[in-house]
Design a protein around this motif. Structure first.
Motif, short mmCIF file in Angstrom:
data_model
loop_
_atom_site.label_atom_id
_atom_site.label_comp_id
_atom_site.label_asym_id
_atom_site.label_seq_id
_atom_site.Cartn_x
_atom_site.Cartn_y
_atom_site.Cartn_z
N ILE A 1 0.81 -1.22 0.00
CA ILE A 1 0.00 0.00 0.00
C ILE A 1 0.85 1.28 0.00
CG2 ILE A 1 -2.35 -0.53 0.79
CD1 ILE A 1 -1.33 -0.62 3.64
N TYR A 2 2.04 1.18 0.58
CA TYR A 2 2.87 2.39 0.65
C TYR A 2 3.86 2.49 -0.51
CZ TYR A 2 1.21 2.29 5.45
OH TYR A 2 0.43 2.24 6.56
N PHE A 3 3.96 1.43 -1.30
CA PHE A 3 4.95 1.42 -2.38
C PHE A 3 4.43 2.24 -3.57
CE2 PHE A 3 6.55 -3.17 -1.20
CZ PHE A 3 6.93 -2.69 0.04
N ASP A 4 5.36 2.77 -4.35
CA ASP A 4 4.91 3.45 -5.56
C ASP A 4 4.76 2.42 -6.68
OD1 ASP A 4 7.50 2.89 -6.26
OD2 ASP A 4 7.90 4.85 -7.11
N ASP A 5 4.25 2.87 -7.83
CA ASP A 5 3.91 1.94 -8.91
C ASP A 5 5.10 1.10 -9.37
OD1 ASP A 5 1.39 2.81 -8.80
OD2 ASP A 5 1.50 4.12 -10.56
N LYS A 6 6.26 1.75 -9.47
CA LYS A 6 7.41 1.02 -10.00
C LYS A 6 7.84 -0.10 -9.03
CE LYS A 6 12.14 1.33 -11.57
NZ LYS A 6 12.48 0.15 -10.77
N THR A 7 7.88 0.22 -7.76
CA THR A 7 8.29 -0.76 -6.75
C THR A 7 7.31 -1.94 -6.74
OG1 THR A 7 9.11 1.09 -5.47
CG2 THR A 7 8.96 -1.00 -4.33
N ARG A 8 6.03 -1.59 -6.81
CA ARG A 8 4.99 -2.61 -6.81
C ARG A 8 5.12 -3.50 -8.06
NH1 ARG A 8 0.23 0.69 -6.57
NH2 ARG A 8 0.91 1.36 -4.53
N HIS A 9 5.33 -2.84 -9.19
CA HIS A 9 5.46 -3.55 -10.47
C HIS A 9 6.64 -4.53 -10.42
CE1 HIS A 9 5.35 -3.98 -14.85
NE2 HIS A 9 6.68 -3.98 -14.77
N ASP A 10 7.78 -4.05 -9.93
CA ASP A 10 8.98 -4.90 -9.88
C ASP A 10 8.76 -6.10 -8.95
OD1 ASP A 10 10.10 -3.09 -11.52
OD2 ASP A 10 11.46 -2.19 -10.03
N LEU A 11 8.15 -5.84 -7.80
CA LEU A 11 7.95 -6.93 -6.83
C LEU A 11 6.98 -7.99 -7.38
CD1 LEU A 11 8.44 -8.14 -4.04
CD2 LEU A 11 6.66 -6.65 -3.13
N ILE A 12 5.90 -7.53 -7.97
CA ILE A 12 4.94 -8.48 -8.54
C ILE A 12 5.62 -9.31 -9.64
CG2 ILE A 12 2.76 -8.70 -9.86
CD1 ILE A 12 2.13 -7.77 -7.11
N GLY A 13 6.45 -8.63 -10.43
CA GLY A 13 7.18 -9.34 -11.49
C GLY A 13 8.04 -10.45 -10.90
#
Ligand code: SAM
Length: 274
Positions: free
Chosen positions: A224-236
């Protein structure tokens, strides 16, 4: 106790550092929150400015202060059987998973496990639904960035308020009632605790070393606190260790706008690896 001011240039330092270290993107409005929540910590350390606290934070190589900082500005709130609809869905999916297994082996990752309610819920759920639970080789990897919540999770001891709303049968099977001073506490039974491997792990900066695949991953209310890029990388990264058909559970307020080609929304913030 005088309140210590947080200057804009000091806030910028924290913002940059926290983003690089944990992927948390602090907006300008969060300046008041950082000031309010960290003032007590500065006083404990006898520091008189946020610049001094910043120097202290970046020189602490153990990561303990970073974890404290993250805990102060985020939340560790959790509970047993959180997100009820997901557990309901899992009842049906479990039959499919069991039928597909050649070996009686289950591996699950609870990423951002806080004080342990999530990984222990997974075990309680499996114990409740698998009649031959004891014959299965089950391991839950439970990770968090905060040493404080992890030590609570490892002890597996909870107060009555969090445990007593659970069905009686589950409480009796999974917890030992202990008296602590004048209050009642509940501790997860040793045979369940031994199935969880707790590890300190930063989802944003620690190397992704996992060789094995997981039957499912829970990463709920963490991004919830991560920005889009961080979220995108982690999900990847998650998609590389989820086999076809396996679910990824997010928090109910979280949704994915990317990775549509590899993850399909099934409802209730449950995504299935395609
Ligand atoms: C709100 S709790 C969620 C706990 C549980 N997953 C649930 O849904 O009930 C969020 C947890 O994520 C952890 N966390 C935040 N940033 C993290 C990071 N970069 N790496 C690992 N854990 C992190 C926090 O320490 C906190 O314990």
């Amino acid at each position: 106790m005088a309140e210590i001011e947080l200057k804009p240039e000091e806030f910028s330092l924290f913002r940059k550092y926290i983003y690089e270290k944990v992927g948390i993107a602090l907006s300008d409005q969060k300046s008041t929150l950082v000031k309010g929540r960290l003032n007590k910590r500065l006083n404990q350390l006898n520091l008189t400015s946020f610049q001094a606290y910043y120097d202290y934070l970046i020189s602490d190589t153990s990561g303990d202060e970073l974890a404290l900082f993250v805990s102060a500005i985020s939340t560790n709130v959790t509970s047993f059987f959180r997100e009820g609809a997901q557990w309901k869905w899992l009842e049906g999916y479990l039959d499919e998973l069991i039928a597909s297994k050649r070996e009686k082996k289950i591996r699950i990752w609870s990423a951002g496990c806080s004080s342990g309610e999530e990984p222990y819920t997974i075990l309680m759920f499996l114990q409740h639904h698998l009649s031959d639970f004891d014959q299965w080789d089950i391991k839950i990897l439970a990770t968090d960035i905060s040493p404080k919540v992890l030590s609570h999770a490892m002890a597996g001891t909870y107060d009555a308020k969090g445990v007593e709303p659970l069905p009686k049968e589950i409480v009796l099977r999974s917890f030992e009632k202990i008296r602590f001073d004048n209050s009642v506490r509940y501790q997860i039974k040793p045979h369940l605790r031994s199935k969880v491997l707790f590890r300190l792990y930063n989802l944003v900066t620690d190397p992704f070393f996992f060789k094995n695949r997981f039957d499912m991953i829970f990463c709920r209310n963490v991004m919830i606190y991560f920005d889009d890029k961080t979220r995108h990388d982690l999900i990847g990264r998650f998609t590389t260790i989820l086999p076809k058909g396996a679910p990824l559970f997010l928090g109910s307020s979280e949704s994915l706008t990317t990775h549509r080609e590899s993850l399909k929304l099934l409802g209730s913030s449950i995504y299935q690896r395609l």
